[in-house]
Scaffold this active site. Structure first.
Site, short mmCIF file in Angstrom:
data_model
loop_
_atom_site.label_atom_id
_atom_site.label_comp_id
_atom_site.label_asym_id
_atom_site.label_seq_id
_atom_site.Cartn_x
_atom_site.Cartn_y
_atom_site.Cartn_z
N GLU A 1 -4.58 2.43 -4.51
CA GLU A 1 -3.11 2.47 -4.39
C GLU A 1 -2.56 1.20 -3.77
O GLU A 1 -1.43 1.18 -3.29
CB GLU A 1 -2.67 3.69 -3.57
CG GLU A 1 -3.08 3.66 -2.11
CD GLU A 1 -4.46 4.28 -1.86
OE1 GLU A 1 -4.70 4.72 -0.72
OE2 GLU A 1 -5.26 4.33 -2.80
N ASN B 1 -2.88 12.99 -4.51
CA ASN B 1 -4.06 13.40 -5.28
C ASN B 1 -4.55 14.77 -4.86
O ASN B 1 -4.92 15.61 -5.71
CB ASN B 1 -5.17 12.37 -5.10
CG ASN B 1 -4.92 11.10 -5.90
OD1 ASN B 1 -4.28 11.14 -6.94
ND2 ASN B 1 -5.41 9.98 -5.41
N ASP C 1 0.86 -1.20 0.00
CA ASP C 1 0.00 0.00 0.00
C ASP C 1 0.88 1.24 0.00
O ASP C 1 1.83 1.34 0.80
CB ASP C 1 -0.91 0.00 1.24
CG ASP C 1 -1.91 1.14 1.20
OD1 ASP C 1 -2.96 0.98 0.55
OD2 ASP C 1 -1.63 2.20 1.81
N ASP D 1 -2.26 9.37 -11.02
CA ASP D 1 -2.18 8.25 -11.98
C ASP D 1 -0.75 8.07 -12.48
O ASP D 1 -0.27 6.94 -12.64
CB ASP D 1 -3.13 8.50 -13.15
CG ASP D 1 -4.59 8.32 -12.78
OD1 ASP D 1 -4.86 7.77 -11.68
OD2 ASP D 1 -5.47 8.70 -13.57
N HIS E 1 -5.59 14.23 -9.62
CA HIS E 1 -5.69 12.80 -9.89
C HIS E 1 -4.85 12.37 -11.09
O HIS E 1 -4.37 11.23 -11.13
CB HIS E 1 -7.16 12.42 -10.11
CG HIS E 1 -7.96 12.41 -8.83
ND1 HIS E 1 -7.92 11.35 -7.95
CD2 HIS E 1 -8.78 13.35 -8.28
CE1 HIS E 1 -8.71 11.61 -6.91
NE2 HIS E 1 -9.23 12.82 -7.09
#
Length: 350
Positions: free
Chosen positions: A269, A234, A226, A243, A239
């Site tokens: 994530e 973000n 994680d 990405d 965002h």
């Protein structure tokens, strides 16, 4: 049918040659289907020579022949080149009496051809491709039954060519459908952003590995990863930037893990890795490599301060007695233990 003027035009000849090329017949190996037709034509017409010939740009090429012993000749000695200029049967009872062929070297010299009868081979759209012809060393005629049989056999030549073309098209369609099916299956199993296996596909691969282990394959290791504080990326950068970080992290995973290791995007994530034939200790070394790469590789360096991220990782073993759901739950618990201990670390089952 095209007009006589069209027949004489260069454009028409190019279209005719293209029609011939579409059948993909030129320079192909001998085939029994055509050889049988030639044999029957020779028998019915009582001719020592029978040929399935196609008129190319500067040659005539024989798909099948009996009595000639060659597979092609130059076009300037071809009687068939004249035969394709008219529909139906083209018959020359005595070549020495026909001014078009009296000086032909195949007439004046070996093999001294004196008789010719050719039935036109036409494409489905009316272009003349060649002939099924019979030849003799003596001047003669064909009976009405022989004429009918020769044309019927020529029709069978074209029918077989059409069937071969249909088979090729069908095979190509099957290949295209198989490629499409493969692509759809790949898309169904792939995370569109990272190109990794999605959760469903990874679970299928994990089930396969557990089944192999239960049959005696060496144990494996399972790793859940994680990204720490990813929401801040973000929130701060948007965002799209998030990405881009996920894609860059995927590249680092491919660098840190073996080619045999299976990497998937578990969701958001979270990432998951299955390491076949690996112990927990070996998986721990792979996790350490990933931590080192994250510490030295900025996820984005096009901003004022390079962006680095960390990850929390949980690792457990997969053995023949492993319960898959229980193993996934255990790995998840180990991951959250890593987070509780301060993140940016790996916790393995004891």
């Amino acid at each position: 049918m095209p007009s006589n003027l069209d027949v004489c035009s260069a454009e028409y000849e190019e279209q005719r040659l293209q029609a011939l090329a579409d059948y993909q017949i030129l320079d192909t190996p001998e085939e029994s289907a055509f050889d049988d037709i030639v044999e029957v034509a020779s028998l019915i017409c009582e001719a020592p020579i029978a040929v399935v010939t196609f008129v190319d740009r500067d040659r005539q090429w024989f798909k099948s022949e009996k009595g000639l012993g060659v597979r092609e000749t130059l076009l300037d000695v071809s009687i068939c080149a004249h035969a394709i200029l008219q529909p139906g049967l083209f018959i020359v009872p005595d070549t020495t009496q026909d001014p078009r062929f009296a000086n032909n070297p195949l007439v004046t010299g070996e093999p001294h051809l004196r008789f010719y009868a050719g039935a036109l081979l036409e494409s489905h759209d009316g272009y003349p491709l060649g002939t099924l012809c019979v030849l003799d060393y003596q001047p003669r005629e064909l009976t009405e039954r022989q004429r009918f049989a020769l044309q019927a056999l020529a029709n069978q030549v074209v029918a077989h060519m059409e069937l071969m073309q249909a088979h090729r098209e069908q095979a190509e369609l099957i290949r295209e459908l198989e490629a499409t099916r493969h692509e759809l299956a790949k898309r169904a199993a792939t995370d569109p952003l990272t190109g990794l296996l999605n959760r469903r596909a990874f679970e299928q691969r994990l089930n396969q590995e557990v089944a192999l282990i239960q049959r005696g394959a060496p144990p494996a290791a399972l790793m859940l990863i994680d990204l720490d504080h990813f929401k801040r990326v973000n929130d701060a950068l948007g965002h799209q930037a998030g990405d881009e970080v996920l894609v860059r992290f995927t590249d680092l995973c491919r660098e840190a893990f073996r080619q045999a290791d299976v990497i998937g995007r578990w969701g958001g994530e979270e990432f998951v890795v299955m390491l076949p034939r690996a112990t927990v200790a070996e998986a721990r070394h792979a996790a350490d490599r990933l931590h080192q790469l994250l510490a030295t590789t900025p996820m984005r360096d096009d901003i004022s301060s390079p962006l680095f991220i960390t990850a929390s990782i949980g690792v457990c073993s997969l053995t023949g007695s492993s319960d898959l759901d229980g193993c996934l739950q255990k790995t998840d618990e180990l991951l959250y233990r890593a987070k509780a201990q301060g993140r940016n670390r790996t916790v393995c089952e004891s």
